[in-house]
Design a protein around this motif. Structure first.
Motif, short mmCIF file in Angstrom:
data_model
loop_
_atom_site.label_atom_id
_atom_site.label_comp_id
_atom_site.label_asym_id
_atom_site.label_seq_id
_atom_site.Cartn_x
_atom_site.Cartn_y
_atom_site.Cartn_z
N VAL A 84 8.55 93.01 -48.38
CA VAL A 84 7.32 93.80 -48.33
C VAL A 84 6.53 93.57 -49.61
N LEU A 85 5.26 93.26 -49.44
CA LEU A 85 4.38 93.04 -50.60
C LEU A 85 3.12 93.87 -50.47
N ASP A 86 2.66 94.38 -51.60
CA ASP A 86 1.31 94.91 -51.71
C ASP A 86 0.36 93.71 -51.62
N ILE A 87 -0.91 93.95 -51.48
CA ILE A 87 -1.88 92.85 -51.40
C ILE A 87 -2.68 92.70 -52.70
N TYR A 142 5.85 91.40 -44.64
CA TYR A 142 4.95 92.52 -44.34
C TYR A 142 4.07 92.80 -45.55
N TYR A 143 2.77 92.85 -45.30
CA TYR A 143 1.79 93.15 -46.33
C TYR A 143 1.39 94.62 -46.15
N ALA A 167 0.12 86.39 -41.74
CA ALA A 167 -0.99 87.33 -41.98
C ALA A 167 -1.67 87.63 -40.66
N ASP A 168 -1.09 88.55 -39.91
CA ASP A 168 -1.64 88.94 -38.62
C ASP A 168 -1.58 90.45 -38.49
N ALA A 169 -2.08 90.96 -37.37
CA ALA A 169 -2.19 92.41 -37.19
C ALA A 169 -0.84 93.11 -37.24
N ARG A 170 0.22 92.44 -36.83
CA ARG A 170 1.54 93.08 -36.83
C ARG A 170 2.14 93.16 -38.23
N HIS A 171 1.80 92.21 -39.07
CA HIS A 171 2.40 92.15 -40.40
C HIS A 171 1.53 92.72 -41.52
N VAL A 172 0.27 92.99 -41.24
CA VAL A 172 -0.62 93.60 -42.22
C VAL A 172 -0.77 95.07 -41.87
#
Length: 272
Positions: A84-87, A142-143, A167-172
């Motif tokens: 998991v990362l912040d953006i 996951y962002y 970088a898609d809707a499920r992972h952002v």
């Protein structure tokens, strides 16, 4: 809980108040000279080799830890491995936006949403290489950011533009209305994944820090010291963050004069 954009003297700070609901209107722009107080922190962030070295160091540690965890199978194998990362100031560099306030000595009418809509933020050192490495290892990425859900399309566009994998809707996962910090989203991921590592520039990117005072944040860091570099990777951000809001007790009613006074009172100085 509300997400509040506060125009504090050091920068435009987006504060996520976990346990405090503030009904007052956001503070007005500070006097122009207070924008200039952020000059050195932005200069350091943009120009110092030390700043870049810290990002490389953080992502290098992340790679070493990821290798070790996967090699030794030190995770729940009934769940999918994930990171998991912040953006902002973790994967993407928003310092040009911060610098615009110093150069122009003004905050209006440009705001975070205007900047996010541009989808122009660049990658921070080491980020892409690490993300590609994790992706190649079959780890889900996951962002989790406190950007608003309404900014999702622009956020995904920016991440995809710089080549960030998954970088898609499920992972952002962005902040929902009335959500308390990021913990709900982290727990959502943890239902189906074992989160191996977390990366961020704000202690709120990790569990246990939401809504703490400045001394509470430090005390909790000391209690969790074994986790930093092991599961939690922290990046430098002297430009803005909850670290500053915490010294004001997240109080939007304070005057700019009081804010300046409080900042100086928190400096550990010596007598000449």
């Amino acid at each position: 809980m509300k997400k509040i954009s506060i125009w504090f003297p050091a920068a435009v700070i987006t504060l996520i108040l976990s346990s405090l609901t503030v009904s007052a209107e956001p503070a007005k722009n500070p006097p122009p000279h207070l924008y200039e107080q952020n000059t050195m922190s932005i200069l350091w962030f943009q120009n110092a080799g030390e700043a870049k070295a810290l990002y490389y160091q953080g992502y290098n540690i992340g790679k070493l830890r990821l290798d070790e965890i996967l090699r030794k199978k030190q995770y729940n194998r009934s769940l999918k491995p994930a990171i998991v990362l912040d953006i902002d100031e973790t994967v993407l560099d928003n310092s040009p936006y911060q610098a615009s306030f110093v150069v122009n000595r003004n905050g209006d009418p440009f705001n975070w949403s205007n900047w996010f809509d541009r989808a122009e933020a660049k990658l921070l050192p080491g980020a892409l290489e690490f993300l590609q490495y994790a992706d190649a290892k079959g780890v889900e990425i996951y962002y989790i950011s406190n950007r608003k859900e309404t900014q999702k399309a622009a956020t995904i566009k920016n991440l995809q533009h710089v080549g960030a994998p998954q970088a898609d809707a499920r992972h952002v996962l962005l902040q929902q209305e009335n959500e308390n910090g990021k913990e709900t989203r982290r727990r959502h991921v943890a239902k189906t994944h074992d989160i191996l590592l977390l990366f961020g520039d704000n202690l709120g990117d990790f569990s246990g820090f939401d809504g703490l005072t400045d001394t509470g944040r430090v005390d909790t860091v000391n209690k969790m010291k074994e986790e930093f570099g092991k599961k939690l990777i922290v990046f430098p951000n002297p430009m803005y963050g909850d670290w500053e809001g915490a010294i004001y007790d997240f109080d939007m009613k304070k005057s700019w004069k009081d804010i300046e006074r409080i900042r100086k009172e928190h400096l550990n100085s010596i007598e000449p």
